[in-house]
Scaffold this motif. Structure first.
Motif, PDB file in Angstrom:
ATOM      1  N   ASP A  34       0.778   4.122  -2.842  1.00  0.00           N
ATOM      2  CA  ASP A  34       0.473   5.519  -2.515  1.00  0.00           C
ATOM      3  C   ASP A  34       1.575   6.453  -3.022  1.00  0.00           C
ATOM      4  N   GLU A  35       2.822   6.069  -2.806  1.00  0.00           N
ATOM      5  CA  GLU A  35       3.946   6.887  -3.268  1.00  0.00           C
ATOM      6  C   GLU A  35       3.936   7.021  -4.787  1.00  0.00           C
ATOM      7  N   THR A  52     -13.500  12.074  -0.545  1.00  0.00           N
ATOM      8  CA  THR A  52     -12.201  12.629  -0.924  1.00  0.00           C
ATOM      9  C   THR A  52     -12.337  13.500  -2.165  1.00  0.00           C
ATOM     10  N   GLN A  68       0.833  -1.208   0.000  1.00  0.00           N
ATOM     11  CA  GLN A  68       0.000   0.000   0.000  1.00  0.00           C
ATOM     12  C   GLN A  68       0.864   1.253   0.000  1.00  0.00           C
ATOM     13  N   LYS A  69       1.939   1.244   0.790  1.00  0.00           N
ATOM     14  CA  LYS A  69       2.843   2.397   0.855  1.00  0.00           C
ATOM     15  C   LYS A  69       3.473   2.674  -0.504  1.00  0.00           C
ATOM     16  N   LYS A  70       3.934   1.644  -1.185  1.00  0.00           N
ATOM     17  CA  LYS A  70       4.541   1.817  -2.508  1.00  0.00           C
ATOM     18  C   LYS A  70       3.514   2.345  -3.514  1.00  0.00           C
ATOM     19  N   GLY A 117       1.232   9.407  -5.803  1.00  0.00           N
ATOM     20  CA  GLY A 117       1.303  10.748  -5.213  1.00  0.00           C
ATOM     21  C   GLY A 117       0.206  10.982  -4.193  1.00  0.00           C
ATOM     22  N   VAL A 118      -0.156   9.945  -3.450  1.00  0.00           N
ATOM     23  CA  VAL A 118      -1.234  10.034  -2.457  1.00  0.00           C
ATOM     24  C   VAL A 118      -0.622  10.039  -1.065  1.00  0.00           C
ATOM     25  N   LYS A 119      -1.160  10.889  -0.199  1.00  0.00           N
ATOM     26  CA  LYS A 119      -0.674  10.986   1.173  1.00  0.00           C
ATOM     27  C   LYS A 119      -1.873  11.066   2.102  1.00  0.00           C
ATOM     28  N   LEU A 120      -1.796  10.377   3.226  1.00  0.00           N
ATOM     29  CA  LEU A 120      -2.879  10.378   4.202  1.00  0.00           C
ATOM     30  C   LEU A 120      -2.958  11.729   4.907  1.00  0.00           C
ATOM     31  N   CYS A 121      -4.184  12.219   5.053  1.00  0.00           N
ATOM     32  CA  CYS A 121      -4.429  13.470   5.753  1.00  0.00           C
ATOM     33  C   CYS A 121      -5.766  13.313   6.472  1.00  0.00           C
TER      34      CYS A 121
END
Length: 65
Positions: free
Chosen positions: A13-14, A45, A9-11, A17-21
């Protein structure tokens, strides 16, 4: 070695270009967000991103370079 679900999931998202907020809203705002998202068929979202873009455009706000 296999990647964990979290690493996958981290890869992803990177790459996208997605970041948790996260935010805390009052119940009335959350209810409105849920209702408008349901009525428009947009994700929460997508709805917040669109509303923020519209606000920035209306007030001639841009990202700094």
């Amino acid at each position: 070695m296999a990647l964990t679900r979290q690493e996958i999931q981290k890869k992803s998202d990177e790459k996208r270009g997605v970041k948790l907020c996260s935010f805390k809203f009052d119940t009335q705002t959350i209810n409105l967000l849920n209702h408008v998202a349901e009525q428009t068929g947009l994700s929460k979202t997508a709805l917040l991103a669109s509303a923020l873009a519209d606000y920035a455009s209306k007030h001639n706000l841009t990202l700094p370079k």
